[in-house]
Design a protein around this motif. Structure first.
Motif, PDB file in Angstrom:
ATOM      1  N   ASP A 311       0.837  -1.196   0.000  1.00 23.46           N
ATOM      2  CA  ASP A 311       0.000   0.000   0.000  1.00 23.46           C
ATOM      3  C   ASP A 311       0.873   1.248   0.000  1.00 23.46           C
ATOM      4  OD1 ASP A 311      -1.669   2.197   0.800  1.00 23.46           O
ATOM      5  OD2 ASP A 311      -3.117   0.782   1.647  1.00 23.46           O
ATOM      6  N   ASP A 312       0.826   2.015  -1.099  1.00 21.76           N
ATOM      7  CA  ASP A 312       1.639   3.238  -1.214  1.00 21.76           C
ATOM      8  C   ASP A 312       1.395   4.192  -0.052  1.00 21.76           C
ATOM      9  OD1 ASP A 312       2.688   2.318  -3.551  1.00 21.76           O
ATOM     10  OD2 ASP A 312       1.690   3.757  -4.861  1.00 21.76           O
ATOM     11  N   GLN A 313       0.133   4.367   0.306  1.00 22.57           N
ATOM     12  CA  GLN A 313      -0.196   5.334   1.351  1.00 22.57           C
ATOM     13  C   GLN A 313       0.369   4.911   2.697  1.00 22.57           C
ATOM     14  OE1 GLN A 313      -4.398   6.185   1.183  1.00 22.57           O
ATOM     15  NE2 GLN A 313      -4.348   6.611  -1.001  1.00 22.57           N
ATOM     16  N   VAL A 314       0.315   3.611   2.993  1.00 22.72           N
ATOM     17  CA  VAL A 314       0.920   3.116   4.231  1.00 22.72           C
ATOM     18  C   VAL A 314       2.428   3.346   4.207  1.00 22.72           C
ATOM     19  CG1 VAL A 314       1.429   1.031   5.594  1.00 22.72           C
ATOM     20  CG2 VAL A 314      -0.876   1.416   4.698  1.00 22.72           C
ATOM     21  N   ASN A 315       3.051   3.110   3.049  1.00 23.57           N
ATOM     22  CA  ASN A 315       4.498   3.314   2.923  1.00 23.57           C
ATOM     23  C   ASN A 315       4.876   4.777   3.153  1.00 23.57           C
ATOM     24  OD1 ASN A 315       4.805   0.604   2.359  1.00 23.57           O
ATOM     25  ND2 ASN A 315       4.865   0.884   0.138  1.00 23.57           N
ATOM     26  N   ILE A 316       4.099   5.679   2.560  1.00 16.66           N
ATOM     27  CA  ILE A 316       4.391   7.105   2.714  1.00 16.66           C
ATOM     28  C   ILE A 316       4.177   7.549   4.163  1.00 16.66           C
ATOM     29  CG2 ILE A 316       3.622   9.438   2.082  1.00 16.66           C
ATOM     30  CD1 ILE A 316       2.984   8.259  -0.737  1.00 16.66           C
ATOM     31  N   LEU A 317       3.028   7.210   4.718  1.00 14.78           N
ATOM     32  CA  LEU A 317       2.694   7.668   6.073  1.00 14.78           C
ATOM     33  C   LEU A 317       3.599   7.040   7.135  1.00 14.78           C
ATOM     34  CD1 LEU A 317      -1.212   7.649   5.824  1.00 14.78           C
ATOM     35  CD2 LEU A 317       0.276   9.655   5.911  1.00 14.78           C
ATOM     36  N   SER A 318       3.937   5.771   6.972  1.00 10.83           N
ATOM     37  CA  SER A 318       4.822   5.132   7.958  1.00 10.83           C
ATOM     38  C   SER A 318       6.234   5.716   7.875  1.00 10.83           C
ATOM     39  CB  SER A 318       4.855   3.617   7.764  1.00 10.83           C
ATOM     40  OG  SER A 318       5.346   3.260   6.485  1.00 10.83           O
ATOM     41  N   SER A 319       6.655   6.110   6.670  1.00 13.87           N
ATOM     42  CA  SER A 319       7.970   6.746   6.516  1.00 13.87           C
ATOM     43  C   SER A 319       7.991   8.105   7.206  1.00 13.87           C
ATOM     44  CB  SER A 319       8.306   6.908   5.029  1.00 13.87           C
ATOM     45  OG  SER A 319       8.394   5.660   4.379  1.00 13.87           O
ATOM     46  N   VAL A 320       6.907   8.863   7.040  1.00 14.04           N
ATOM     47  CA  VAL A 320       6.794  10.176   7.689  1.00 14.04           C
ATOM     48  C   VAL A 320       6.759  10.006   9.210  1.00 14.04           C
ATOM     49  CG1 VAL A 320       5.303  12.196   8.006  1.00 14.04           C
ATOM     50  CG2 VAL A 320       5.643  11.243   5.710  1.00 14.04           C
ATOM     51  N   LEU A 321       5.973   9.041   9.692  1.00 13.92           N
ATOM     52  CA  LEU A 321       5.860   8.774  11.128  1.00 13.92           C
ATOM     53  C   LEU A 321       7.217   8.387  11.714  1.00 13.92           C
ATOM     54  CD1 LEU A 321       4.142   8.349  13.687  1.00 13.92           C
ATOM     55  CD2 LEU A 321       3.661   6.016  12.884  1.00 13.92           C
ATOM     56  N   ALA A 322       7.961   7.555  10.992  1.00 13.08           N
ATOM     57  CA  ALA A 322       9.270   7.112  11.473  1.00 13.08           C
ATOM     58  C   ALA A 322      10.206   8.300  11.703  1.00 13.08           C
ATOM     59  CB  ALA A 322       9.878   6.126  10.473  1.00 13.08           C
ATOM     60  N   LYS A 323      10.200   9.224  10.741  1.00 12.43           N
ATOM     61  CA  LYS A 323      11.044  10.419  10.863  1.00 12.43           C
ATOM     62  C   LYS A 323      10.627  11.245  12.086  1.00 12.43           C
ATOM     63  CE  LYS A 323      14.163  11.410   7.528  1.00 12.43           C
ATOM     64  NZ  LYS A 323      13.915  12.446   6.548  1.00 12.43           N
ATOM     65  N   GLN A 324       9.318  11.395  12.280  1.00  6.43           N
ATOM     66  CA  GLN A 324       8.812  12.178  13.415  1.00  6.43           C
ATOM     67  C   GLN A 324       9.205  11.550  14.750  1.00  6.43           C
ATOM     68  OE1 GLN A 324       4.579  12.531  12.758  1.00  6.43           O
ATOM     69  NE2 GLN A 324       4.793  14.449  11.604  1.00  6.43           N
ATOM     70  N   LEU A 325       9.333  10.217  14.757  1.00  7.21           N
ATOM     71  CA  LEU A 325       9.669   9.519  15.998  1.00  7.21           C
ATOM     72  C   LEU A 325      11.178   9.382  16.204  1.00  7.21           C
ATOM     73  CD1 LEU A 325       6.924   6.719  15.946  1.00  7.21           C
ATOM     74  CD2 LEU A 325       6.958   8.805  17.314  1.00  7.21           C
ATOM     75  N   GLY A 326      11.959   9.987  15.300  1.00  3.73           N
ATOM     76  CA  GLY A 326      13.401  10.035  15.517  1.00  3.73           C
ATOM     77  C   GLY A 326      14.270   9.202  14.613  1.00  3.73           C
ATOM     78  N   CYS A 327      13.661   8.456  13.677  1.00  6.18           N
ATOM     79  CA  CYS A 327      14.462   7.659  12.738  1.00  6.18           C
ATOM     80  C   CYS A 327      15.274   8.606  11.841  1.00  6.18           C
ATOM     81  CB  CYS A 327      13.547   6.775  11.903  1.00  6.18           C
ATOM     82  SG  CYS A 327      14.429   5.657  10.794  1.00  6.18           S
ATOM     83  N   LYS A 328      16.524   8.254  11.580  1.00  4.61           N
ATOM     84  CA  LYS A 328      17.423   9.166  10.860  1.00  4.61           C
ATOM     85  C   LYS A 328      17.073   9.309   9.371  1.00  4.61           C
ATOM     86  CE  LYS A 328      21.377   8.310  13.925  1.00  4.61           C
ATOM     87  NZ  LYS A 328      20.763   7.265  14.758  1.00  4.61           N
ATOM     88  N   ALA A 329      16.658   8.220   8.717  1.00  6.06           N
ATOM     89  CA  ALA A 329      16.401   8.274   7.273  1.00  6.06           C
ATOM     90  C   ALA A 329      15.313   7.277   6.906  1.00  6.06           C
ATOM     91  CB  ALA A 329      17.677   7.969   6.490  1.00  6.06           C
ATOM     92  N   ASN A 330      14.741   7.458   5.701  1.00  5.29           N
ATOM     93  CA  ASN A 330      13.702   6.523   5.260  1.00  5.29           C
ATOM     94  C   ASN A 330      13.792   6.260   3.763  1.00  5.29           C
ATOM     95  OD1 ASN A 330      12.466   8.788   4.036  1.00  5.29           O
ATOM     96  ND2 ASN A 330      11.258   9.201   5.864  1.00  5.29           N
ATOM     97  N   LEU A 331      13.200   5.145   3.375  1.00  2.00           N
ATOM     98  CA  LEU A 331      13.145   4.717   1.975  1.00  2.00           C
ATOM     99  C   LEU A 331      11.790   4.055   1.777  1.00  2.00           C
ATOM    100  CD1 LEU A 331      14.354   3.926  -0.816  1.00  2.00           C
ATOM    101  CD2 LEU A 331      15.411   1.968   0.293  1.00  2.00           C
ATOM    102  N   ALA A 332      11.031   4.524   0.796  1.00  2.00           N
ATOM    103  CA  ALA A 332       9.660   4.019   0.613  1.00  2.00           C
ATOM    104  C   ALA A 332       9.478   3.407  -0.774  1.00  2.00           C
ATOM    105  CB  ALA A 332       8.653   5.150   0.814  1.00  2.00           C
TER     106      ALA A 332
END
Length: 458
Positions: A311-332
């Motif tokens: 699910d593209d939307q889950v990938n986008i939103l979970s990547s954004v959430l990860a960054k907000q929670l302190g994850c250094k980088a993301n790849l979707a």
């Protein structure tokens, strides 16, 4: 070239669009009347409603005269049978099939696809292709796109130019003088949404996305010169335990490094299955959009979040959430191309498009001449092509500065006898050289022509 495409989904449509724009004779087959109507209304192709594996449908689509069949329906078995029928009844020379089920692709079963059994010339597995792409991104943080050429000796990296990038506001011609031992060439530049081939006098500016060809050994140094000093991730959280997520986790485990991986999988049965298969990976059952579960996965301490769900939307939103929670980088993983334009605004560092990866693999077999590899960039606006120069090629002999080259083309690297050569005006291409070229869509046909086998070659 006459091509039959079975399957009018995202990949089938994308291939048809590309081939039709290059004036090929294209027929598309799909069981969905709506998809075929869309293809007929949008593209200069012929559309047929029916099963791509049925002989009468293939005959109607012109299989007797076809040069190639590309079977990319949703069903592996339909793709395989379509290739078999095209071979046995219509003697179609080149047969390409997309096969997703990993059981078909195990090495000890590969004899299945020989000419005596299921005569498929090229097998494409989107999951494996995307998995390999993700692994390259993990290995080279800071690059927004990474592709290997010349048996892995040459890398093409797409790099965003940062404000503190040492090479900005400097004519490209001076970079060779400043870094004489650096085998890197800027082949293409995307600026403010516009892609172009730079000239020697052009300068890079902050915010540019540069497509750079370099040697495998100098990729990290090249990234550093563009302002990227990110370290390789050692703590990774993967959202999605499907074929791609499992492939990435298993590959990391097999490398026996110090990287720690956690997978979040929403399906209970799938979570249990992959937990049994993986040895060192922690598998959590639940949604990657669940704040509490993300904290349980220690996302705040993670170096990289990789979102690989369906699910593209889950990938986008979970990547954004990860960054907000302190994850250094993301790849979707993002299938829908309309989402690509605003990923950077949302704080997504890099994305992978399975459709682009699959189309790139297919194009290298569609391209005529001694084309070894093709990578499509910016939704087909340009291609990076690796090709072998023949004795009869117009590129062989004269210095590069004296060649009559089409607009929208630039040499990235020359690979000769195991050695990478940086292209400059005095260099002469020799037969059997492998040449990496950046070509805008308008120049692809001319580039292809340069590597065609002419009649006097025989």
């Amino acid at each position: 070239m006459r091509v039959i495409i079975c399957g009018a989904g995202q990949v089938g449509y994308g291939i048809a669009e590309k081939l039709a724009s290059e004036k090929n004779d294209v027929s598309v087959i799909d069981t969905s009347a709506e998809l075929i109507r869309n293809v007929r209304d949008s593209l200069d192709v012929r559309g047929f409603v029916g099963h791509g594996s049925h002989p009468e449908v293939l005959e109607l689509a012109g299989a007797q005269q076809a040069d190639m069949i590309i079977a990319v329906t949703l069903y592996d078995e339909v793709n395989m049978v379509a290739c078999q029928v095209a071979h046995s009844l219509f003697n179609v020379p080149t047969k390409i099939a997309r096969i997703r089920a990993q059981s078909y692709l195990r090495p000890h079963y590969m004899d299945l696809f020989s000419r005596e059994h299921l005569p498929i010339d090229v097998i494409i597995s989107p999951e494996l292709e995307v998995g390999e792409m993700v692994m390259r991104r993990i290995a080279l943080p800071g690059a927004t796109d990474v592709v290997s050429f010349a048996d892995g000796k040459i890398a093409m990296v797409a790099i965003e130019c940062m404000e503190d990038c040492p090479v900005i506001n400097t004519p490209l011609s001076q970079l060779s003088e400043l870094f004489p031992d650096l085998l890197s060439t800027v082949m293409g530049v995307s600026r403010d949404g516009k892609l172009f081939v730079p000239h020697s006098a052009d300068q890079l500016v902050a915010g540019d996305l540069a497509y750079v060809a370099t040697s495998k050994d100098q990729v990290r140094r090249t990234l550093g010169l563009f302002g990227h000093e990110e370290k390789e991730a050692t703590r990774i959280v993967i959202a999605g335990g499907g074929n791609i997520g499992l492939y990435v986790a298993r590959t990391i485990e097999n490398r026996k490094g110090r990287t720690k991986v956690k997978i979040i999988e929403s399906g209970r049965e799938r979570a249990v299955a992959i937990a049994d298969e993986l040895r060192r990976t922690v598998v959590l059952h639940g949604s990657a959009l669940d704040h509490k579960l993300m904290m349980e996965a220690d996302i705040g301490d993670a170096d990289l979040m990789i979102a690989l769900t369906n699910d593209d939307q889950v990938n986008i939103l979970s990547s954004v959430l990860a960054k907000q929670l302190g994850c250094k980088a993301n790849l979707a993983l993002i299938n829908n191309p309309t989402y690509h334009d605003f990923t950077s605004m949302l704080g997504i560092d890099a994305h992978v498009n399975p459709r682009t990866v699959t189309i790139s693999r297919i194009l290298q077999h569609v391209r005529r001449g001694r084309i070894r590899a093709v990578h499509s960039v910016q939704r087909g606006a340009a291609e990076i092509i690796e090709a072998e120069a023949l004795e009869t090629s117009p590129l062989v002999g004269p210095p590069l500065r004296d060649l009559d080259l089409p607009d929208g083309m630039r040499f990235g690297a020359i690979f000769r006898n195991g050695v990478l050569l940086k292209p400059d005006g005095s260099l002469r291409i020799k037969p059997k050289d492998r040449v990496v070229i950046f070509a805008m869509a308008s120049a692809v046909k001319q580039v292809e022509q340069m590597f065609r086998v002419s009649i006097e070659f025989f």
